[in-house]
Design a protein around this motif. Structure first.
Motif, PDB file in Angstrom:
ATOM      1  N   ALA A 113       0.993  -1.482  -0.174  1.00  0.00           N
ATOM      2  CA  ALA A 113       0.142   0.130   0.108  1.00  0.00           C
ATOM      3  C   ALA A 113       0.915   1.303   0.145  1.00  0.00           C
ATOM      4  O   ALA A 113       1.106   1.953   1.088  1.00  0.00           O
ATOM      5  CB  ALA A 113      -0.883  -0.121   1.274  1.00  0.00           C
ATOM      6  N   LEU A 114       1.613   1.372  -1.049  1.00  0.00           N
ATOM      7  CA  LEU A 114       2.679   2.663  -1.051  1.00  0.00           C
ATOM      8  C   LEU A 114       1.724   4.001  -1.233  1.00  0.00           C
ATOM      9  O   LEU A 114       0.617   4.030  -1.736  1.00  0.00           O
ATOM     10  CB  LEU A 114       3.275   2.548  -2.422  1.00  0.00           C
ATOM     11  CG  LEU A 114       4.217   1.274  -2.463  1.00  0.00           C
ATOM     12  CD1 LEU A 114       4.562   1.106  -4.225  1.00  0.00           C
ATOM     13  CD2 LEU A 114       5.458   1.409  -1.825  1.00  0.00           C
ATOM     14  N   GLU A 147       5.604   6.085  -9.870  1.00  0.00           N
ATOM     15  CA  GLU A 147       5.470   7.172  -9.273  1.00  0.00           C
ATOM     16  C   GLU A 147       5.621   7.034  -7.695  1.00  0.00           C
ATOM     17  O   GLU A 147       6.388   7.876  -7.193  1.00  0.00           O
ATOM     18  CB  GLU A 147       4.511   8.145  -9.597  1.00  0.00           C
ATOM     19  CG  GLU A 147       4.640   8.407 -11.266  1.00  0.00           C
ATOM     20  CD  GLU A 147       4.089   7.270 -12.053  1.00  0.00           C
ATOM     21  OE1 GLU A 147       4.345   7.660 -13.332  1.00  0.00           O
ATOM     22  OE2 GLU A 147       3.762   6.171 -11.951  1.00  0.00           O
ATOM     23  N   ALA A 148       4.995   6.313  -7.180  1.00  0.00           N
ATOM     24  CA  ALA A 148       4.983   5.934  -5.875  1.00  0.00           C
ATOM     25  C   ALA A 148       6.191   5.617  -5.362  1.00  0.00           C
ATOM     26  O   ALA A 148       6.719   6.084  -4.211  1.00  0.00           O
ATOM     27  CB  ALA A 148       3.984   4.916  -5.411  1.00  0.00           C
ATOM     28  N   TRP A 149       6.780   4.709  -5.912  1.00  0.00           N
ATOM     29  CA  TRP A 149       8.334   4.294  -5.295  1.00  0.00           C
ATOM     30  C   TRP A 149       9.238   5.328  -5.462  1.00  0.00           C
ATOM     31  O   TRP A 149      10.088   5.628  -4.640  1.00  0.00           O
ATOM     32  CB  TRP A 149       8.782   2.734  -6.019  1.00  0.00           C
ATOM     33  CG  TRP A 149       8.437   1.481  -5.394  1.00  0.00           C
ATOM     34  CD1 TRP A 149       7.863   0.628  -6.086  1.00  0.00           C
ATOM     35  CD2 TRP A 149       8.861   1.400  -4.236  1.00  0.00           C
ATOM     36  NE1 TRP A 149       7.656  -0.633  -5.111  1.00  0.00           N
ATOM     37  CE2 TRP A 149       8.275  -0.134  -3.736  1.00  0.00           C
ATOM     38  CE3 TRP A 149       9.540   1.998  -3.092  1.00  0.00           C
ATOM     39  CZ2 TRP A 149       8.561  -0.596  -2.687  1.00  0.00           C
ATOM     40  CZ3 TRP A 149       9.731   1.178  -1.854  1.00  0.00           C
ATOM     41  CH2 TRP A 149       9.306  -0.208  -1.649  1.00  0.00           C
ATOM     42  N   LYS A 150       9.029   6.101  -6.718  1.00  0.00           N
ATOM     43  CA  LYS A 150      10.052   7.201  -6.903  1.00  0.00           C
ATOM     44  C   LYS A 150      10.193   8.254  -5.643  1.00  0.00           C
ATOM     45  O   LYS A 150      11.026   8.930  -5.187  1.00  0.00           O
ATOM     46  CB  LYS A 150       9.722   7.830  -8.228  1.00  0.00           C
ATOM     47  CG  LYS A 150      10.985   8.926  -8.395  1.00  0.00           C
ATOM     48  CD  LYS A 150      12.260   8.341  -8.653  1.00  0.00           C
ATOM     49  CE  LYS A 150      13.075   9.503  -9.082  1.00  0.00           C
ATOM     50  NZ  LYS A 150      14.501   9.044  -8.808  1.00  0.00           N
ATOM     51  N   ARG A 151       8.986   8.429  -5.057  1.00  0.00           N
ATOM     52  CA  ARG A 151       8.752   9.164  -3.971  1.00  0.00           C
ATOM     53  C   ARG A 151       9.606   8.881  -2.537  1.00  0.00           C
ATOM     54  O   ARG A 151       9.911   9.832  -1.897  1.00  0.00           O
ATOM     55  CB  ARG A 151       7.323   9.207  -3.377  1.00  0.00           C
ATOM     56  CG  ARG A 151       6.293   9.961  -4.601  1.00  0.00           C
ATOM     57  CD  ARG A 151       4.490   9.730  -4.197  1.00  0.00           C
ATOM     58  NE  ARG A 151       4.467  10.222  -2.774  1.00  0.00           N
ATOM     59  CZ  ARG A 151       3.326  10.681  -2.382  1.00  0.00           C
ATOM     60  NH1 ARG A 151       2.604  10.876  -3.388  1.00  0.00           N
ATOM     61  NH2 ARG A 151       3.022  11.220  -1.188  1.00  0.00           N
ATOM     62  N   VAL A 152      10.086   7.526  -2.592  1.00  0.00           N
ATOM     63  CA  VAL A 152      10.887   7.180  -1.514  1.00  0.00           C
ATOM     64  C   VAL A 152      12.028   7.381  -1.725  1.00  0.00           C
ATOM     65  O   VAL A 152      13.127   7.701  -0.782  1.00  0.00           O
ATOM     66  CB  VAL A 152      10.760   5.409  -1.427  1.00  0.00           C
ATOM     67  CG1 VAL A 152      11.713   4.963  -0.544  1.00  0.00           C
ATOM     68  CG2 VAL A 152       9.250   5.209  -1.137  1.00  0.00           C
ATOM     69  N   GLN A 153      12.461   7.709  -3.219  1.00  0.00           N
ATOM     70  CA  GLN A 153      14.022   7.870  -3.363  1.00  0.00           C
ATOM     71  C   GLN A 153      14.166   9.595  -3.299  1.00  0.00           C
ATOM     72  O   GLN A 153      14.639  10.092  -4.488  1.00  0.00           O
ATOM     73  CB  GLN A 153      14.152   7.414  -4.990  1.00  0.00           C
ATOM     74  CG  GLN A 153      15.612   7.254  -5.339  1.00  0.00           C
ATOM     75  CD  GLN A 153      15.945   6.289  -6.680  1.00  0.00           C
ATOM     76  OE1 GLN A 153      15.301   6.943  -7.593  1.00  0.00           O
ATOM     77  NE2 GLN A 153      16.266   5.140  -6.610  1.00  0.00           N
ATOM     78  N   THR A 154      14.154  10.154  -2.396  1.00  0.00           N
ATOM     79  CA  THR A 154      14.663  11.485  -2.330  1.00  0.00           C
ATOM     80  C   THR A 154      15.954  11.444  -1.653  1.00  0.00           C
ATOM     81  O   THR A 154      16.632  10.849  -1.299  1.00  0.00           O
ATOM     82  CB  THR A 154      13.777  12.040  -1.409  1.00  0.00           C
ATOM     83  OG1 THR A 154      13.607  11.504   0.061  1.00  0.00           O
ATOM     84  CG2 THR A 154      12.128  11.878  -1.648  1.00  0.00           C
ATOM     85  N   ALA A 157      -8.615   6.127 -15.907  1.00  0.00           N
ATOM     86  CA  ALA A 157      -8.215   6.204 -14.457  1.00  0.00           C
ATOM     87  C   ALA A 157      -7.784   4.794 -14.161  1.00  0.00           C
ATOM     88  O   ALA A 157      -8.413   3.916 -13.536  1.00  0.00           O
ATOM     89  CB  ALA A 157      -9.088   6.544 -13.414  1.00  0.00           C
ATOM     90  N   PRO A 158      -6.276   4.264 -14.483  1.00  0.00           N
ATOM     91  CA  PRO A 158      -6.042   3.012 -14.483  1.00  0.00           C
ATOM     92  C   PRO A 158      -5.767   2.951 -12.845  1.00  0.00           C
ATOM     93  O   PRO A 158      -5.582   3.820 -11.888  1.00  0.00           O
ATOM     94  CB  PRO A 158      -4.505   3.175 -14.996  1.00  0.00           C
ATOM     95  CG  PRO A 158      -4.395   4.411 -15.999  1.00  0.00           C
ATOM     96  CD  PRO A 158      -5.589   5.189 -15.535  1.00  0.00           C
ATOM     97  N   ILE A 159      -6.111   1.466 -12.592  1.00  0.00           N
ATOM     98  CA  ILE A 159      -6.010   1.180 -11.142  1.00  0.00           C
ATOM     99  C   ILE A 159      -4.592   0.484 -10.740  1.00  0.00           C
ATOM    100  O   ILE A 159      -4.452  -0.740 -11.344  1.00  0.00           O
ATOM    101  CB  ILE A 159      -7.151   0.276 -10.646  1.00  0.00           C
ATOM    102  CG1 ILE A 159      -8.571   0.911 -11.066  1.00  0.00           C
ATOM    103  CG2 ILE A 159      -7.089  -0.393  -9.307  1.00  0.00           C
ATOM    104  CD1 ILE A 159      -9.750   0.098 -10.868  1.00  0.00           C
ATOM    105  N   TYR A 160      -3.908   1.018 -10.000  1.00  0.00           N
ATOM    106  CA  TYR A 160      -2.480   0.279  -9.617  1.00  0.00           C
ATOM    107  C   TYR A 160      -2.521  -0.379  -8.300  1.00  0.00           C
ATOM    108  O   TYR A 160      -3.338  -0.192  -7.529  1.00  0.00           O
ATOM    109  CB  TYR A 160      -1.505   1.469  -9.381  1.00  0.00           C
ATOM    110  CG  TYR A 160      -1.498   2.429 -10.765  1.00  0.00           C
ATOM    111  CD1 TYR A 160      -0.586   2.010 -11.800  1.00  0.00           C
ATOM    112  CD2 TYR A 160      -2.122   3.532 -10.710  1.00  0.00           C
ATOM    113  CE1 TYR A 160      -0.657   2.874 -12.674  1.00  0.00           C
ATOM    114  CE2 TYR A 160      -2.052   4.312 -11.943  1.00  0.00           C
ATOM    115  CZ  TYR A 160      -1.325   4.113 -13.080  1.00  0.00           C
ATOM    116  OH  TYR A 160      -1.156   4.696 -14.114  1.00  0.00           O
ATOM    117  N   HIS A 161      -1.570  -1.585  -8.507  1.00  0.00           N
ATOM    118  CA  HIS A 161      -1.647  -2.473  -7.210  1.00  0.00           C
ATOM    119  C   HIS A 161      -0.015  -2.664  -6.926  1.00  0.00           C
ATOM    120  O   HIS A 161       0.592  -3.039  -7.878  1.00  0.00           O
ATOM    121  CB  HIS A 161      -2.155  -3.781  -7.496  1.00  0.00           C
ATOM    122  CG  HIS A 161      -3.779  -3.804  -8.021  1.00  0.00           C
ATOM    123  ND1 HIS A 161      -4.664  -3.605  -6.929  1.00  0.00           N
ATOM    124  CD2 HIS A 161      -4.202  -3.653  -8.932  1.00  0.00           C
ATOM    125  CE1 HIS A 161      -5.826  -3.585  -7.653  1.00  0.00           C
ATOM    126  NE2 HIS A 161      -5.685  -3.795  -8.998  1.00  0.00           N
TER     127      HIS A 161
END
Length: 413
Positions: A28-29, A38-45, A393-397
């Protein structure tokens, strides 16, 4: 959702510095609704270290930079594959081989898989693979639209693999549900996720056991018959290992390329200039396949720390788990300029871990490359321009293997 996650936090171990703790839930990113990568990239700051620790999903380390992901994959003597899923309870229930083995035990099983999936074998089936793609695309090309995830990506690589394994396509709905529970196990606690994965793993074994027995001693050329009749160190493969190996091949055929294709097409539908560049130069299209793999990695597996050690500025303890989000190697801006962009002329396009690294580098990479290339070639030959439907609106998992649903594409007929 926040309340549920809060309930299942793990106590932070004494050896984990407080400044390394981040709330990261692989299933549940944060920001997942905007896109998996895009969600994982937010971790790479810039202010996040290359190795952080999360108290969620049972508590584990997370590698955030490509150099660390690459290093962990390449050193099984320090980072074992005995537990490769998080939470730990799910990883301990996972019984597929040789992904949960380390060298030298792993080596003969990997050689067996390579005999069935080597480049020469894959080249022999290229015309059949192309025929499957053409039939699917021509089935909807004159309709002006399709749900790409449902009508192509969810069928094409699955049909190809089931033909390789000589398995009936009618079994796909049941197998897809098992695959989903393997890579994105249901449950709100580590224990529940462990039980869900264990049940799915058993489902694969129960499905394949009579098929494996039937093909023992056979002379067929399908992938399962080849595996069933392969010897390991001069003796027949042990039954449990055989079921684990064939199950792994089936799981990979059902869930990885399926989802990578959909992520790829969402991007291309939003970037017609990249599509035009591919169409204008066949060499760029060929090169673009590797760039697409760099950009759209979907696997996030883990490794088990073998002994206490210092690693990238932290103290690791034997038994710790390190999650390796392969997307973060390809998206690392310290290795790739403007990494979220698909750049068909990127100089270091091979710097990614989409297929992992080291002894566990994906055996199916040659088939995956062919499937992506064939998809692009045959799609662009028939549907040269396309876009996401208005309001799509693609649904991402997120999970061990990321997924995406609802990818409506439209084009002029």
């Amino acid at each position: 959702m926040a309340t549920q996650i809060e309930k299942h936090r793990t106590t932070i171990p004494d050896h984990v510095p407080s400044d390394r703790v981040r709330d990261i839930d692989i299933y549940a990113l944060d920001g997942l609704e905007e896109g998996f990568h895009e969600a994982w990239k937010r971790v790479q700051t810039a202010d996040n270290p290359s190795l952080v620790w999360t108290p969620l999903t049972g508590g584990h380390w997370v590698a955030t930079r490509g150099t660390v992901i690459d290093e962990v994959y390449r050193h099984p003597e320090h980072f074992s594959s005995r537990v490769i899923w998080v939470p730990r309870e799910a990883g301990e229930a996972y019984e597929m081989v040789p992904t949960k083995m380390d060298p030298p035990e792993h080596t003969p099983y990997r050689k067996a898989i390579d005999r069935g999936l080597n480049p020469a074998q894959i080249r022999r089936i290229e015309s059949d693979v192309r025929s499957v793609a053409i039939e699917l695309i021509e089935g909807f090309a004159d309709k002006g639209g399709c749900d790409f995830a449902r009508d192509f990506a969810g069928i094409f690589p699955v049909k190809v693999f089931l033909a390789l394994a000589d398995l009936p396509f009618d079994d796909v709905p049941m197998l897809n549900q098992l695959a989903k529970e393997m890579t994105r196990p249901s449950g709100s606690t580590p224990e529940e996720q462990g039980r869900a994965l264990e049940a799915a793993n058993k489902g694969f074994f129960d499905y394949l056991a009579p098929i494996v027995e039937q093909r023992r001693g056979g002379t067929g050329t399908d992938l399962i018959t080849m595996m069933v009749n392969t010897e390991i160190n001069g003796a027949p493969m042990p039954p449990d290992k055989l079921l684990g190996l064939v199950s792994l091949l089936l799981l990979a055929g059902l869930d990885t390329v399926v989802n990578l294709l959909s992520f790829m097409m969402i991007y291309l539908a939003r970037h017609p200039e990249t599509v035009e560049e591919m169409r204008s130069d066949p060499k760029k299209l060929l090169r673009g396949v590797e760039e697409l793999f760099r950009r759209f990695a979907v696997v996030s597996d883990a490794r088990y720390v073998v002994q206490d050690m210092e690693f990238h500025g932290v103290q690791l303890k034997a038994g710790d788990l390190i999650l390796l989000p392969t997307a973060l190697h390809g998206l690392d801006d310290s290795q790739h300029e403007d990494p979220m962009k698909v750049d068909l002329s990127r100089p270091n396009v091979a710097a990614h871990s989409t297929f992992a690294q080291g002894p566990h580098r994906c055996a199916g990479l040659h088939l995956a490359r062919m499937e992506v290339l064939v998809t692009l070639q045959e799609w662009l030959a028939r549907i040269p321009t396309f876009a996401l439907a208005e309001g799509a609106a693609p649904i991402y998992h997120s999970g061990i293997v990321a997924a995406v649903e609802n990818v409506p594409l439209v084009w002029k007929v």
